[in-house]
Design a protein around this motif. Structure first.
Motif, PDB file in Angstrom:
ATOM      1  N   UNK A  19       5.858 -10.764   6.337  1.00 45.81           N
ATOM      2  CA  UNK A  19       6.097 -11.057   4.921  1.00 45.81           C
ATOM      3  C   UNK A  19       5.133 -10.226   4.091  1.00 45.81           C
ATOM      4  N   UNK A  20       5.449 -10.071   2.807  1.00 47.25           N
ATOM      5  CA  UNK A  20       4.577  -9.247   1.949  1.00 47.25           C
ATOM      6  C   UNK A  20       4.717  -9.644   0.488  1.00 47.25           C
ATOM      7  N   UNK A  21       3.723  -9.260  -0.299  1.00 52.50           N
ATOM      8  CA  UNK A  21       3.774  -9.372  -1.752  1.00 52.50           C
ATOM      9  C   UNK A  21       3.197  -8.085  -2.320  1.00 52.50           C
ATOM     10  N   UNK A  22       3.540  -7.772  -3.562  1.00 45.39           N
ATOM     11  CA  UNK A  22       2.914  -6.615  -4.202  1.00 45.39           C
ATOM     12  C   UNK A  22       2.501  -6.979  -5.617  1.00 45.39           C
ATOM     13  N   UNK A  23       1.497  -6.274  -6.102  1.00 45.19           N
ATOM     14  CA  UNK A  23       0.935  -6.575  -7.422  1.00 45.19           C
ATOM     15  C   UNK A  23       0.270  -5.328  -7.965  1.00 45.19           C
ATOM     16  N   UNK A  24       0.359  -5.133  -9.278  1.00 48.12           N
ATOM     17  CA  UNK A  24      -0.316  -4.023  -9.947  1.00 48.12           C
ATOM     18  C   UNK A  24      -1.679  -4.519 -10.445  1.00 48.12           C
ATOM     19  N   UNK A  25      -2.737  -3.860 -10.038  1.00 48.29           N
ATOM     20  CA  UNK A  25      -4.083  -4.265 -10.433  1.00 48.29           C
ATOM     21  C   UNK A  25      -4.321  -3.933 -11.895  1.00 48.29           C
ATOM     22  N   UNK A  92     -10.940   0.192   3.548  1.00 46.33           N
ATOM     23  CA  UNK A  92     -10.889   1.610   3.893  1.00 46.33           C
ATOM     24  C   UNK A  92     -11.073   2.543   2.702  1.00 46.33           C
ATOM     25  N   UNK A  93     -10.571   2.154   1.551  1.00 48.12           N
ATOM     26  CA  UNK A  93     -10.694   3.017   0.375  1.00 48.12           C
ATOM     27  C   UNK A  93     -10.679   2.146  -0.873  1.00 48.12           C
ATOM     28  N   UNK A  94     -11.214   2.662  -1.981  1.00 47.94           N
ATOM     29  CA  UNK A  94     -11.298   1.863  -3.212  1.00 47.94           C
ATOM     30  C   UNK A  94      -9.937   1.655  -3.866  1.00 47.94           C
ATOM     31  N   UNK A  95      -9.896   0.642  -4.702  1.00 44.50           N
ATOM     32  CA  UNK A  95      -8.700   0.322  -5.476  1.00 44.50           C
ATOM     33  C   UNK A  95      -9.059   0.471  -6.940  1.00 44.50           C
ATOM     34  N   UNK A  96      -8.167   1.072  -7.719  1.00 46.77           N
ATOM     35  CA  UNK A  96      -8.453   1.268  -9.138  1.00 46.77           C
ATOM     36  C   UNK A  96      -7.389   0.604  -9.993  1.00 46.77           C
ATOM     37  N   UNK A  97      -7.750   0.391 -11.244  1.00 48.54           N
ATOM     38  CA  UNK A  97      -6.812  -0.207 -12.186  1.00 48.54           C
ATOM     39  C   UNK A  97      -5.541   0.639 -12.251  1.00 48.54           C
ATOM     40  N   UNK A  98      -4.390  -0.020 -12.172  1.00 53.02           N
ATOM     41  CA  UNK A  98      -3.106   0.669 -12.203  1.00 53.02           C
ATOM     42  C   UNK A  98      -2.485   0.862 -10.837  1.00 53.02           C
ATOM     43  N   UNK A  99      -3.285   0.687  -9.768  1.00 53.22           N
ATOM     44  CA  UNK A  99      -2.730   0.798  -8.412  1.00 53.22           C
ATOM     45  C   UNK A  99      -1.778  -0.361  -8.128  1.00 53.22           C
ATOM     46  N   UNK A 100      -0.669  -0.059  -7.449  1.00 51.68           N
ATOM     47  CA  UNK A 100       0.244  -1.093  -6.970  1.00 51.68           C
ATOM     48  C   UNK A 100      -0.091  -1.370  -5.514  1.00 51.68           C
ATOM     49  N   UNK A 101      -0.560  -2.572  -5.255  1.00 55.05           N
ATOM     50  CA  UNK A 101      -1.000  -2.932  -3.908  1.00 55.05           C
ATOM     51  C   UNK A 101       0.042  -3.837  -3.255  1.00 55.05           C
ATOM     52  N   UNK A 102       0.473  -3.441  -2.055  1.00 61.58           N
ATOM     53  CA  UNK A 102       1.380  -4.259  -1.245  1.00 61.58           C
ATOM     54  C   UNK A 102       0.578  -4.860  -0.100  1.00 61.58           C
ATOM     55  N   UNK A 103       0.518  -6.205  -0.078  1.00 63.17           N
ATOM     56  CA  UNK A 103      -0.187  -6.925   0.986  1.00 63.17           C
ATOM     57  C   UNK A 103       0.843  -7.446   1.971  1.00 63.17           C
ATOM     58  N   UNK A 104       0.670  -7.115   3.256  1.00 62.82           N
ATOM     59  CA  UNK A 104       1.630  -7.502   4.297  1.00 62.82           C
ATOM     60  C   UNK A 104       0.909  -8.209   5.437  1.00 62.82           C
ATOM     61  N   UNK A 105       1.608  -9.164   6.043  1.00 55.99           N
ATOM     62  CA  UNK A 105       1.103  -9.820   7.257  1.00 55.99           C
ATOM     63  C   UNK A 105       2.209  -9.802   8.308  1.00 55.99           C
ATOM     64  N   UNK A 106       1.801  -9.716   9.574  1.00 55.15           N
ATOM     65  CA  UNK A 106       2.765  -9.685  10.674  1.00 55.15           C
ATOM     66  C   UNK A 106       2.193 -10.496  11.837  1.00 55.15           C
ATOM     67  N   UNK A 107       3.024 -11.380  12.394  1.00 54.54           N
ATOM     68  CA  UNK A 107       2.585 -12.205  13.519  1.00 54.54           C
ATOM     69  C   UNK A 107       2.422 -11.321  14.757  1.00 54.54           C
ATOM     70  N   UNK A 108       1.205 -11.314  15.324  1.00 53.78           N
ATOM     71  CA  UNK A 108       0.962 -10.505  16.532  1.00 53.78           C
ATOM     72  C   UNK A 108       0.674 -11.390  17.748  1.00 53.78           C
TER      73      UNK A 108
END
Length: 465
Positions: A19-25, A92-108
């Motif tokens: 599953x995943x969600x996305x959001x613009x910072x 791993x890397x910085x996030x800046x204002x305006x970035x669209x971040x997609x957060x995902x999880x997967x059952x392993x």
């Protein structure tokens, strides 16, 4: 989009489910995270600091991205009833204002330990598909089915930093030569202390005009050193006003600043036909308001001098306010001529005046600004209110200057803003041969008085350039 939230139980979940969600910072996200967490790292909140070589202009927060993972686990997979046990994340890397971040999880891994444990691979990626956060999470999945209506979150109101405009004024004034100013009857701590503070800040070179014994008594009481400043002794406030005005008339001072005396008493000396500081223009007062909930500074005129101005007087009131705005270098002001209604009504004279003033601006009788009116106060400052009433205007919803129909309405509006909402307003009188720094006696010492002094200095220097 469903208005319900539903989980998936341990028995329903299989390895490989995701599953995943996305959001613009946004800046608001970072500010809210800082308020909630107490993380006030300037690399996240201070734009100038973040632009340094150390941070390469990045304004963002990896932890905020990690919080999105919790959102997915708690609302989608497994969803309501999930208990978060452990997580291990790498940023791993910085996030800046305006970035669209997609957060995902997967059952392993689905652990058959009788405790309903699930292990997830977690990932946050930006709009370029580059990973910003990776890791794993361990949760206890729910065993009972849950379906609930989504809870409506409370609205969070953000106020812009109070005092930002006043700070801009102080910064601009600091670049200019101090303004030689007669301080009229400074026999209280607010006016004398304010003059000394402005002098120490390099904004004014004060000349104290008033009863010497009273001024020195206040200085001693307040712990103020007035020895560097010239003091002209008078018998009373009336004489102080007259002498201060005469100093301005002779060019010995560049401005006047009101002390502890009534505005009427000072203005009577200023408007004297024989010894005063009259010009061909009517004098009027302008408040420069620092309103955190409005998207820019707002100027209000006239709330202090002209009681019931006619059309001719309003012409000068408008022009004075425009001239001040232009002196501050803020571009072409949008001037809202406000009334009780936004339509022309012959029973409401201010609507007729507003209409005439707009036409005068079109014909070049008022210059330097963009006028519209009549406008209600609501649709002068709110685009939503203007749209609701079908008003198409470059001024409506975006006013820089509010022109009140008379002193009563303007003064009540100013005091409502001040006493109900804590709005600060710097004050200055224009239209005389020199600017008059005029603040409320209730203003005390502090940013309002200092900003008023800065206004006077910037305006006076603009006239000489």
């Amino acid at each position: 989009m469903s208005d319900c939230i539903e989980n998936r139980t341990f028995s329903e979940i299989e390895v490989g489910d995701s599953a995943s969600v996305n959001h613009v910072l946004t800046t608001r996200d970072i500010q809210l995270f800082a308020v909630m967490s107490g993380d006030v790292n300037p690399a996240h909140l201070d734009e100038e600091y973040a632009k340094s070589d150390m941070f390469h202009g990045i304004i963002g927060h990896g932890m905020w991205s990690g919080a999105l993972i919790s959102t997915v686990l708690g609302t989608q997979l497994p969803g309501p009833g999930t208990i978060y046990l452990d997580q291990s994340l790498q940023f791993l890397r910085p996030v800046k204002v305006g970035d669209t971040i997609t957060a995902s999880v997967k059952v392993i891994e689905k652990l058959n330990d009788g405790k309903n444990h699930l292990r997830f691979a977690c990932d946050c990626s930006n709009q370029d598909g580059k990973q910003v956060v990776v890791g794993e999470a361990l949760v206890i999945a729910p065993i009972e089915k849950i379906k609930r209506k989504k809870v409506a979150l409370p609205e969070v109101e953000f106020k812009e930093q109070a005092g930002r405009f006043f700070n801009e004024l102080m910064t601009a004034a600091a670049q200019l030569e101090p303004l030689v100013t007669a301080i009229v009857h400074p026999v209280d701590g607010a006016s004398l202390g304010g003059a000394v503070e402005a002098a120490e800040a390099g904004i004014l070179t004060p000349i104290l005009v008033g009863p010497e014994h009273k001024i020195r008594a206040v200085a001693e009481q307040e712990g103020l050193d007035i020895s560097p400043y010239k003091l002209i002794a008078t018998e009373h406030s009336h004489e102080a006003a007259e002498i201060a005005v005469s100093l301005a008339a002779r060019g010995e001072v560049e401005a006047l600043m009101k002390g502890k005396l009534h505005t009427d008493e000072l203005m009577a000396a200023i408007v004297s036909k024989t010894e005063g500081l009259r010009t061909g223009r009517r004098m009027s007062h302008v408040f420069a308001l620092d309103i955190p909930t409005y998207h820019k500074p707002l100027f209000l005129t006239d709330a202090a001098i002209n009681i019931k101005p006619n059309l001719s007087v309003k012409t000068d009131i408008v022009q004075n306010a425009i001239d001040l705005f232009l002196a501050l270098g803020r571009g072409v002001p949008k001037v809202a001529l406000v009334s009780a209604v936004e339509t022309v009504n012959e029973a409401i004279p201010s609507t007729l005046d507003a209409t005439a003033l707009c036409k005068m601006a079109e014909r070049g009788q008022i210059t330097g600004g963009l006028l519209d009116g009549p406008l209600g106060f609501d649709n002068a400052i709110s685009k939503e209110a203007a749209a609701a009433k079908g008003i198409v205007s470059q001024v409506a919803g975006d006013a820089d200057i509010i022109v009140a129909p008379d002193l009563e309405s303007g003064n009540m509006l100013y005091k409502q803003l001040g006493y109900l909402f804590g709005i600060d307003g710097a004050g200055i009188v224009l239209g005389a041969r020199v600017p008059v720094i005029l603040t409320s006696r209730a203003a005390g010492r502090g940013p309002t008085r200092m900003a008023s002094c800065a206004l006077g200095l910037i305006y006076a220097r603009s006239k000489k350039s």
